[in-house]
Design an enzyme around this catalytic site. Structure first.
Site, PDB file in Angstrom:
ATOM      1  N   ALA A 213       9.883 -21.112  10.411  1.00 43.23           N
ATOM      2  CA  ALA A 213       9.234 -22.217   9.707  1.00 43.23           C
ATOM      3  C   ALA A 213       9.482 -22.001   8.220  1.00 43.23           C
ATOM      4  O   ALA A 213       9.729 -20.873   7.784  1.00 43.23           O
ATOM      5  CB  ALA A 213       7.743 -22.209  10.008  1.00 43.23           C
TER       6      ALA A 213
ATOM      7  N   GLY B  91       9.673 -19.460  13.862  1.00 38.80           N
ATOM      8  CA  GLY B  91       9.832 -20.775  14.495  1.00 38.80           C
ATOM      9  C   GLY B  91      11.201 -20.975  15.142  1.00 38.80           C
ATOM     10  O   GLY B  91      11.335 -21.781  16.067  1.00 38.80           O
TER      11      GLY B  91
ATOM     12  N   GLU C 196      10.931 -19.339  18.374  1.00 39.66           N
ATOM     13  CA  GLU C 196       9.970 -20.148  19.140  1.00 39.66           C
ATOM     14  C   GLU C 196      10.631 -21.412  19.707  1.00 39.66           C
ATOM     15  O   GLU C 196      10.325 -21.835  20.817  1.00 39.66           O
ATOM     16  CB  GLU C 196       8.762 -20.482  18.262  1.00 39.66           C
ATOM     17  CG  GLU C 196       7.929 -19.229  17.988  1.00 39.66           C
ATOM     18  CD  GLU C 196       6.835 -19.435  16.964  1.00 39.66           C
ATOM     19  OE1 GLU C 196       7.157 -19.796  15.812  1.00 39.66           O
ATOM     20  OE2 GLU C 196       5.656 -19.251  17.307  1.00 39.66           O
TER      21      GLU C 196
ATOM     22  N   GLU D  94       6.225 -12.862  11.754  1.00 39.42           N
ATOM     23  CA  GLU D  94       5.133 -13.518  11.020  1.00 39.42           C
ATOM     24  C   GLU D  94       4.103 -12.547  10.451  1.00 39.42           C
ATOM     25  O   GLU D  94       3.589 -12.760   9.358  1.00 39.42           O
ATOM     26  CB  GLU D  94       4.425 -14.545  11.916  1.00 39.42           C
ATOM     27  CG  GLU D  94       5.196 -15.842  12.108  1.00 39.42           C
ATOM     28  CD  GLU D  94       6.203 -15.797  13.252  1.00 39.42           C
ATOM     29  OE1 GLU D  94       6.529 -14.692  13.741  1.00 39.42           O
ATOM     30  OE2 GLU D  94       6.674 -16.885  13.653  1.00 39.42           O
TER      31      GLU D  94
HETATM   32  N1  CAA Z   1      11.538 -20.262   4.961  1.00 40.70           N
HETATM   33  C1  CAA Z   1      11.992 -20.667   3.772  1.00 40.70           C
HETATM   34  N2  CAA Z   1      13.121 -20.224   3.222  1.00 40.70           N
HETATM   35  C2  CAA Z   1      13.824 -19.315   3.906  1.00 40.70           C
HETATM   36  C3  CAA Z   1      13.425 -18.824   5.159  1.00 40.70           C
HETATM   37  C4  CAA Z   1      12.214 -19.346   5.712  1.00 40.70           C
HETATM   38  N3  CAA Z   1      11.758 -18.981   6.899  1.00 40.70           N
HETATM   39  N4  CAA Z   1      14.322 -17.916   5.592  1.00 40.70           N
HETATM   40  C5  CAA Z   1      15.273 -17.846   4.640  1.00 40.70           C
HETATM   41  N5  CAA Z   1      14.980 -18.693   3.631  1.00 40.70           N
HETATM   42  C6  CAA Z   1      15.745 -18.927   2.396  1.00 40.70           C
HETATM   43  C7  CAA Z   1      15.601 -17.779   1.410  1.00 40.70           C
HETATM   44  O1  CAA Z   1      14.405 -17.882   0.660  1.00 40.70           O
HETATM   45  C8  CAA Z   1      16.851 -17.966   0.572  1.00 40.70           C
HETATM   46  O2  CAA Z   1      16.615 -19.050  -0.309  1.00 40.70           O
HETATM   47  P1  CAA Z   1      17.038 -18.958  -1.886  1.00 40.70           P
HETATM   48  O3  CAA Z   1      18.538 -18.709  -1.846  1.00 40.70           O
HETATM   49  O4  CAA Z   1      16.654 -20.299  -2.411  1.00 40.70           O
HETATM   50  O5  CAA Z   1      16.272 -17.803  -2.453  1.00 40.70           O
HETATM   51  C9  CAA Z   1      17.883 -18.451   1.586  1.00 40.70           C
HETATM   52  O6  CAA Z   1      17.133 -18.964   2.694  1.00 40.70           O
HETATM   53  C10 CAA Z   1      18.790 -17.351   2.101  1.00 40.70           C
HETATM   54  O7  CAA Z   1      17.969 -16.304   2.603  1.00 40.70           O
HETATM   55  P2  CAA Z   1      18.069 -14.778   2.110  1.00 40.70           P
HETATM   56  O8  CAA Z   1      18.619 -14.708   0.739  1.00 40.70           O
HETATM   57  O9  CAA Z   1      16.718 -14.147   2.345  1.00 40.70           O
HETATM   58  O10 CAA Z   1      19.144 -14.203   3.145  1.00 40.70           O
HETATM   59  P3  CAA Z   1      19.301 -12.696   3.613  1.00 40.70           P
HETATM   60  O11 CAA Z   1      20.601 -12.642   4.328  1.00 40.70           O
HETATM   61  O12 CAA Z   1      19.047 -11.750   2.502  1.00 40.70           O
HETATM   62  O13 CAA Z   1      18.107 -12.477   4.689  1.00 40.70           O
HETATM   63  C11 CAA Z   1      16.694 -13.089   6.542  1.00 40.70           C
HETATM   64  C12 CAA Z   1      18.099 -13.206   5.882  1.00 40.70           C
HETATM   65  C13 CAA Z   1      16.462 -11.659   7.020  1.00 40.70           C
HETATM   66  C14 CAA Z   1      16.688 -14.044   7.725  1.00 40.70           C
HETATM   67  C15 CAA Z   1      15.620 -13.478   5.506  1.00 40.70           C
HETATM   68  O14 CAA Z   1      15.970 -14.722   4.923  1.00 40.70           O
HETATM   69  C16 CAA Z   1      14.239 -13.618   6.087  1.00 40.70           C
HETATM   70  O15 CAA Z   1      13.583 -12.622   6.354  1.00 40.70           O
HETATM   71  N6  CAA Z   1      13.737 -14.865   6.260  1.00 40.70           N
HETATM   72  C17 CAA Z   1      12.407 -15.138   6.709  1.00 40.70           C
HETATM   73  C18 CAA Z   1      12.233 -14.873   8.175  1.00 40.70           C
HETATM   74  C19 CAA Z   1      10.802 -15.123   8.582  1.00 40.70           C
HETATM   75  O16 CAA Z   1       9.877 -14.474   8.121  1.00 40.70           O
HETATM   76  N7  CAA Z   1      10.604 -16.103   9.481  1.00 40.70           N
HETATM   77  C20 CAA Z   1       9.300 -16.477   9.943  1.00 40.70           C
HETATM   78  C21 CAA Z   1       8.786 -17.626   9.140  1.00 40.70           C
HETATM   79  S1  CAA Z   1       7.084 -17.970   9.467  1.00 40.70           S
HETATM   80  C22 CAA Z   1       7.048 -18.894  10.875  1.00 40.70           C
HETATM   81  O17 CAA Z   1       8.046 -19.157  11.486  1.00 40.70           O
HETATM   82  C23 CAA Z   1       5.651 -19.338  11.234  1.00 40.70           C
HETATM   83  C24 CAA Z   1       5.474 -19.993  12.533  1.00 40.70           C
HETATM   84  O18 CAA Z   1       5.626 -19.411  13.591  1.00 40.70           O
HETATM   85  C25 CAA Z   1       4.952 -21.361  12.556  1.00 40.70           C
END
Ligand code: CAA
Length: 254
Positions: A62, A108, A111, A131
């Site tokens: 998400a 998500g 999911e 999460e």
């Molecule tokens: N939401 C918003 N933006 C996200 C994102 C997310 N879930 N995942 C990645 N992005 C964005 C980053 O912020 C970055 O944006 P900017 O260039 O504008 O800064 C861009 O995508 C590229 O990501 P990274 O630079 O972080 O890429 P990386 O290769 O260094 O890392 C990754 C990759 C390990 C997937 C890392 O991006 C990450 O950990 N992402 C988040 C994963 C996460 O926590 N997901 C769960 C979300 S919460 C959820 O899903 C709740 C629910 O159940 C309802």
């Protein structure tokens, strides 16, 4: 989002926000709902493949930046609306949906794969529900469906550690049906869709409905409530801020 007919009966839907690793915001969820309901209502379409655009991600979760300033009520609503429009919707579709996991499937993203009817992974795929590392819990059915797929013990470990697993481990866990070289993933998804499409579409719809009938709905409601509750904590504010600031969170349990 890109919708493409691969043949008369098979549709490919590609989530297209590669700069944000295809993170699901409300707009993308609404678009996916519209595309999937069109496919569901079109008698010509007999299977759908879901994939992420770009080389890196299926869906990285998400959209954290969208929900980080939400109130607990808004958090709960986000979870309920998302479940209704996309995750429950996909699970209950009579048109089978194949998740072709072509990279990160986190939060998500995993999911959505869990709600799909078949999961196939590229060797590069990485899956997890991270999460709790943000101070929140899975809110799109992950606390329920992960345990349904891989058992409570493994689901508990994956959710509490927030760690990702690779495609091989996902296969060993029974989370994905097959792991294939990255460039072969779409071909494998098409081959699987073709095997499904040889069968009676009416019977397939009924089989999906019957399989789903085994699983209760109460846990999903509890998940949305607790997802919202997490938004009231300091840990949630710290965890999401730390993600945006690219640093480790300093959790206090408050
Ligand atoms: N939401 C918003 N933006 C996200 C994102 C997310 N879930 N995942 C990645 N992005 C964005 C980053 O912020 C970055 O944006 P900017 O260039 O504008 O800064 C861009 O995508 C590229 O990501 P990274 O630079 O972080 O890429 P990386 O290769 O260094 O890392 C990754 C990759 C390990 C997937 C890392 O991006 C990450 O950990 N992402 C988040 C994963 C996460 O926590 N997901 C769960 C979300 S919460 C959820 O899903 C709740 C629910 O159940 C309802």
């Amino acid at each position: 989002m890109i919708v493409k007919n691969l043949s008369d009966h098979l549709q490919l839907i590609t989530i297209n926000r590669p700069q944000q690793l295809n993170a699901l915001n409300r707009e993308v969820i609404a678009e996916l709902h519209r595309a999937l309901s069109r496919a569901e209502e079109d008698p010509q379409i007999r299977a759908v493949i879901l994939m992420g655009s770009g080389d890196k991600a299926f869906i990285a979760g998400a959209d954290i930046k969208e929900f980080m300033h939400f109130t607990p009520e808004e958090g709960k609503k986000l979870s309920e609306e998302g479940q209704r429009l996309l995750f429950d919707y996909v699970e209950q579709m009579h048109t089978p949906v194949i998740a072709a996991i072509n990279g990160y499937a986190l939060g998500g993203g995993l999911e959505l794969a869990l709600a799909s009817h078949v999961r196939l992974a590229s060797e590069r795929a990485k899956m997890g529900l991270p999460e709790v590392s943000l101070g929140v819990i899975p809110g799109y059915g992950g606390t329920q469906r992960l345990a349904q797929h891989i058992g409570k013990g493994r689901a508990m470990e994956m959710i509490l550690t927030g760690k990702m697993i690779d495609a091989r481990k996902a296969y060993d866990y029974g989370l994905v049906g097959e792991v294939v070289p990255h460039e072969k993933l779409l071909d494998k998804a098409v081959e699987t869709a073709e095997a499904i499409m040889k069968n009676s579409p009416a019977a397939i719809g009924l089989a999906i409905e019957a399989i789903n009938a085994a699983y209760g709905r109460d846990g999903f409601k509890v998940e949305s409530e607790l997802f919202g509750k997490a938004f009231a904590t300091e840990d949630f504010k710290e965890g999401t801020r730390a993600f945006v600031e690219r640093r480790k969170p300093n959790f206090t349990g408050k």
